[in-house]
Scaffold this motif. Sequence first.
Motif, PDB file in Angstrom:
ATOM      1  N   GLN A  57       7.239 -47.354  12.344  1.00 39.06           N
ATOM      2  CA  GLN A  57       6.769 -48.648  12.843  1.00 39.06           C
ATOM      3  C   GLN A  57       7.932 -49.441  13.436  1.00 39.06           C
ATOM      4  N   ILE A  58       9.067 -49.436  12.731  1.00 41.87           N
ATOM      5  CA  ILE A  58      10.242 -50.163  13.224  1.00 41.87           C
ATOM      6  C   ILE A  58      10.686 -49.567  14.557  1.00 41.87           C
ATOM      7  N   ALA A  59      10.765 -48.242  14.602  1.00 39.14           N
ATOM      8  CA  ALA A  59      11.237 -47.591  15.825  1.00 39.14           C
ATOM      9  C   ALA A  59      10.307 -47.874  16.997  1.00 39.14           C
ATOM     10  N   ALA A  60       9.003 -47.854  16.740  1.00 39.73           N
ATOM     11  CA  ALA A  60       8.052 -48.004  17.838  1.00 39.73           C
ATOM     12  C   ALA A  60       7.950 -49.450  18.299  1.00 39.73           C
ATOM     13  N   GLN A  61       8.033 -50.402  17.371  1.00 46.70           N
ATOM     14  CA  GLN A  61       7.662 -51.765  17.735  1.00 46.70           C
ATOM     15  C   GLN A  61       8.803 -52.760  17.824  1.00 46.70           C
ATOM     16  N   TYR A  62       9.976 -52.425  17.312  1.00 44.80           N
ATOM     17  CA  TYR A  62      11.016 -53.458  17.242  1.00 44.80           C
ATOM     18  C   TYR A  62      11.387 -53.993  18.618  1.00 44.80           C
ATOM     19  N   LEU A  63      11.560 -53.082  19.593  1.00 44.27           N
ATOM     20  CA  LEU A  63      12.026 -53.522  20.904  1.00 44.27           C
ATOM     21  C   LEU A  63      11.033 -54.450  21.594  1.00 44.27           C
ATOM     22  N   GLY A  64       9.772 -54.227  21.361  1.00 42.22           N
ATOM     23  CA  GLY A  64       8.774 -55.045  22.029  1.00 42.22           C
ATOM     24  C   GLY A  64       8.330 -56.248  21.220  1.00 42.22           C
ATOM     25  N   ALA A  65       8.869 -56.386  20.009  1.00 38.86           N
ATOM     26  CA  ALA A  65       8.374 -57.422  19.109  1.00 38.86           C
ATOM     27  C   ALA A  65       9.008 -58.774  19.418  1.00 38.86           C
ATOM     28  N   THR A  66       8.276 -59.824  19.101  1.00 42.99           N
ATOM     29  CA  THR A  66       8.825 -61.169  19.264  1.00 42.99           C
ATOM     30  C   THR A  66       8.499 -61.988  18.017  1.00 42.99           C
ATOM     31  N   GLY A  67       9.338 -62.982  17.749  1.00 39.05           N
ATOM     32  CA  GLY A  67       9.064 -63.973  16.701  1.00 39.05           C
ATOM     33  C   GLY A  67       8.747 -63.380  15.349  1.00 39.05           C
ATOM     34  N   PRO A  68       7.571 -63.751  14.805  1.00 35.33           N
ATOM     35  CA  PRO A  68       7.227 -63.346  13.436  1.00 35.33           C
ATOM     36  C   PRO A  68       7.181 -61.823  13.278  1.00 35.33           C
ATOM     37  N   ALA A  69       6.773 -61.111  14.335  1.00 31.82           N
ATOM     38  CA  ALA A  69       6.710 -59.649  14.240  1.00 31.82           C
ATOM     39  C   ALA A  69       8.100 -59.070  14.028  1.00 31.82           C
ATOM     40  N   THR A  70       9.106 -59.659  14.698  1.00 38.09           N
ATOM     41  CA  THR A  70      10.477 -59.197  14.529  1.00 38.09           C
ATOM     42  C   THR A  70      10.922 -59.390  13.081  1.00 38.09           C
ATOM     43  N   ALA A  71      10.610 -60.550  12.520  1.00 38.45           N
ATOM     44  CA  ALA A  71      11.004 -60.830  11.139  1.00 38.45           C
ATOM     45  C   ALA A  71      10.317 -59.875  10.176  1.00 38.45           C
ATOM     46  N   ALA A  72       9.032 -59.602  10.440  1.00 33.04           N
ATOM     47  CA  ALA A  72       8.298 -58.696   9.550  1.00 33.04           C
ATOM     48  C   ALA A  72       8.878 -57.283   9.619  1.00 33.04           C
ATOM     49  N   LEU A  73       9.271 -56.851  10.824  1.00 30.09           N
ATOM     50  CA  LEU A  73       9.876 -55.518  10.962  1.00 30.09           C
ATOM     51  C   LEU A  73      11.233 -55.483  10.251  1.00 30.09           C
ATOM     52  N   ALA A  74      11.976 -56.607  10.316  1.00 30.79           N
ATOM     53  CA  ALA A  74      13.259 -56.668   9.619  1.00 30.79           C
ATOM     54  C   ALA A  74      13.039 -56.602   8.104  1.00 30.79           C
ATOM     55  N   TYR A  75      11.961 -57.220   7.631  1.00 30.86           N
ATOM     56  CA  TYR A  75      11.615 -57.158   6.210  1.00 30.86           C
ATOM     57  C   TYR A  75      11.387 -55.689   5.809  1.00 30.86           C
ATOM     58  N   LEU A  76      10.675 -54.971   6.659  1.00 27.04           N
ATOM     59  CA  LEU A  76      10.475 -53.542   6.417  1.00 27.04           C
ATOM     60  C   LEU A  76      11.815 -52.817   6.332  1.00 27.04           C
ATOM     61  N   ALA A  77      12.736 -53.202   7.234  1.00 30.28           N
ATOM     62  CA  ALA A  77      14.057 -52.566   7.252  1.00 30.28           C
ATOM     63  C   ALA A  77      14.797 -52.845   5.954  1.00 30.28           C
ATOM     64  N   VAL A  78      14.660 -54.060   5.423  1.00 29.14           N
ATOM     65  CA  VAL A  78      15.294 -54.398   4.154  1.00 29.14           C
ATOM     66  C   VAL A  78      14.772 -53.475   3.052  1.00 29.14           C
ATOM     67  N   ILE A  79      13.443 -53.271   3.056  1.00 29.97           N
ATOM     68  CA  ILE A  79      12.848 -52.394   2.029  1.00 29.97           C
ATOM     69  C   ILE A  79      13.395 -50.973   2.150  1.00 29.97           C
ATOM     70  N   LEU A  80      13.492 -50.476   3.391  1.00 27.79           N
ATOM     71  CA  LEU A  80      14.021 -49.121   3.593  1.00 27.79           C
ATOM     72  C   LEU A  80      15.478 -49.031   3.147  1.00 27.79           C
ATOM     73  N   LEU A  81      16.235 -50.110   3.437  1.00 30.47           N
ATOM     74  CA  LEU A  81      17.648 -50.135   3.055  1.00 30.47           C
ATOM     75  C   LEU A  81      17.777 -50.054   1.530  1.00 30.47           C
ATOM     76  N   LEU A  82      16.943 -50.848   0.833  1.00 26.29           N
ATOM     77  CA  LEU A  82      16.954 -50.826  -0.631  1.00 26.29           C
ATOM     78  C   LEU A  82      16.604 -49.434  -1.152  1.00 26.29           C
ATOM     79  N   LEU A  83      15.566 -48.834  -0.561  1.00 25.55           N
ATOM     80  CA  LEU A  83      15.157 -47.494  -1.000  1.00 25.55           C
ATOM     81  C   LEU A  83      16.295 -46.497  -0.834  1.00 25.55           C
ATOM     82  N   SER A  84      17.001 -46.575   0.310  1.00 27.53           N
ATOM     83  CA  SER A  84      18.062 -45.590   0.528  1.00 27.53           C
ATOM     84  C   SER A  84      19.208 -45.811  -0.450  1.00 27.53           C
ATOM     85  N   VAL A  85      19.479 -47.075  -0.802  1.00 29.17           N
ATOM     86  CA  VAL A  85      20.512 -47.350  -1.814  1.00 29.17           C
ATOM     87  C   VAL A  85      20.107 -46.722  -3.150  1.00 29.17           C
TER      88      VAL A  85
END
Lengths: 298, 328
Positions: B280-308
Motif C-alpha cells: 500500500q505504501i509503495a503504490a500510494q505514497y507518491l500520489g497521496a496528499t494530506g491525511p492520506a500521506t500521514a496515514a501511510l506514514a503511520y503504516l510505515a511506523v508500524i512496519l518499522l516497529l515490526l522489523s525492530v
Amino acid sequence: MSKWQSDYASRTGDTVTYGAVGSGAGIEQITARTVDFGASDAPMTSDQLSACKGCIQVPWSLGAVVPAYNLSGAPNNLKLTGQVLAEIYLGNVTAWNDPAIAKLNPGVSLPSTKITPVYRTDGSGDTYAFTDYLSHVSPEFDSTVGTATEVKFPIGVGGNGSDGVAASVSKTDGAIGYLTIAYVNSNGFNYALLQNAAGNYPKATIPAINAAAATAKSVPPSGVSIVDPPASAKNAWPDSTFTYVIVPTSTDKADALKKFITYALGAGQSFAEGLGYGTLPKQVVSDSKAALNKVDSS
Amino acid sequence: MTTESAAASLGPALSGRRRGILDRFGDRGLYLITLAAAIGSVVILGGLTYKVIDEASSAISSYGLGFLTTSNWDPVHEQFGAAQLLYGTAVSSFGALLLATPLSIAIALFLTELAPRGTRTPIATLVELLAGIPSVILGLWGILVLGPAMQSTIEPALHSALGWIPVIGSLFGGEYGIVGLFPAIVILTIMTVPIVSSLTREIFTTVPPTAKEGALALGGTRWEMIKTVVLPYSRPGIVAAVMLGLGRAVGEAIAVSQVIGGAPGIHANLFLPAQSAAGQIAAQYLGATGPATAALAYLAVILLLLSVVFNAMARILVRAVQQRASQT
C-alpha cells in the motif's frame, strides 16, 4: 513529456529535467519550490492551490480513458452507458448478460460470465478521470466512491500501474478495466463505447476527444473538467481529461518556464496525435497563454 | 602466504625509517573514517525514524490504536484503517514462511550433508542468486506467468485436494484469480528461501563434526544423525534465520503489490485478492496528499516497529547459538 524534452532540446538547446514522481509528490514539490514546475493529471484542489501560494495551473495536454475489457465470445466495442459502468464498479451489475447491458447491445449474444472490475491501486490520473466521469453520471458513485487519484472501490481487483491493470484484464475472462486510449490502442485491447450526452456511441478517436475538449469555453484557475460533455458536442468521447502544468507566478526562471510551456502549448501539440492524445482547443491554448503572462521574475 | 613470508614482506615497511605522510596519519585517519561511517549509519537511522514518526504524528493522534482494528482505507472520505492491510501482510508473510522454512532446511541439509562435494558450491550460489532477482521482475513474472497458471491449474487442484477439509478448507475456496493472497505467498516464498536457506546452511556448518561423527560411530544412520545432532543443535539458529526471513517478507512491497490484487477486505480464502501494508505504501505514497500521506506514514511506523521486533528476536536467538557453540 519525454517527447517534448528531446524535441525542445534539439530546437533550443535548452534542457528540461523532468522526474516522474506521481501527481501528489509533484504538487508537494512545487509547493515547497524544490522544483521549477510541476505537472499533474488531476487539477489541484482549492486547498492545494492556496497552499501552493501564487501557483497557477494550466492545461497542457489532453487524453482519454476508456473501459477496456476481455470477454470471450463477445465482439469489440460493446456499448455501455456511464450509469451502467458505475453500477458495474459499485458491484450492482455483476454479470455480462445483465439486462442493463443486454438492453444497450441488441442482437449481441452476451455470455453469463462474471464481471471482474479492475482498477489502479496506485495514485493515478487515469483513476481521477475515470472516477470524475462516473461521479458526474452517477450520484451513488459520487457519494460512495467520489473523485480522486486514489479512491476506495467497493469491489474488484487492483493492479499496480497501467501494466498491472492490463495484465489482469488480459488474463481474466470477464474483466473490465480503465486505461488510456493510447495504451489500449498500442496493446490491442477491446474497449467499450460509452454513450455521450447526445445519445451517441463515438469511438475514442482524436476528433472525439478534441470535440469533448472544445466544450471547455474557458479555463478557471481551479481547472476544468470535460467529462460527460453537454449534448451539443454530438460526437464527443465522454471520458476525456486535461492534464496540467503547475507554475509559480513568481520565479527567477520565469522566462525559461514561459518559453518551454509556450512551446508545449504550440509546437509541442503536434506530437499529441501520434501518441494517442488530443490537441488542445484554441480557446484553452489562448487562456493558458494568458494565464502564463502572470508568471514573472521575482 | 605463510606467516613467515608475510612477516618478511611487512618487515621493511614497518621498520623503514622513511614513513610517508599518509602512513604517519594512517592510524588517526582510519579511526576517523570508520568512526564517520559508523556515526553516519546511526544518524541516518535516527533521522529516518524521526521523519517517519513526524509525518505520521497527525494520523497517530487522530486515529490512535483504532487504526489497527478498523479496515476502511478511503482517501476521498479521509477514513483510514489498516486492519485489512496488516491482515494481508500477516497472512502472506506467515504463509510464505510456512512454505519457505521446510524448503530452506531441506536445501541447507542437502548442501551440507548429502550433496556430492563438488556440487555444493555451485548449487548454493544458484540458490543465493535467486535473492538477486529484482523484486519488480519477480512481480511481473508473478502476474504474467505464475498468475494464469495459478488460476487455471494450481488453485483448482488445491481446492479439490484440500477444499473439503472443515475449517482449513475455507482457505482454499472455490474462486480463482490471477492475483491474490496465494500468488503473493508463492512470490514471497521465492524471495525468502535464499535468505533462510543460506543462513541455515551457515548454521549447519557450525555443528561440531565430532558430535556428528559420534552419532555415526554409535551406529546411527545419516537420517538419525541429522535428527539427533544437526537439527537439535541448530534449532535456535534456524528460528533466527526464519525471523530474518519474516522481516524480509513483511517489508517486501513492490512484488507483493503487483500480485496481491489490491482489493480491500479480510477473508479466509487465499485465492481472493487482498492488500498488504508495504504494498500500500509503495503504490500510494507518491500520489497521496494530506491525511492520506500521514496515514501511510503511520503504516510505515508500524512496519518499522515490526522489523525492530523481528530483528531483536533473531539477534537474541543467534546469541544463544553462539554461546552454546563456545561452550562446546
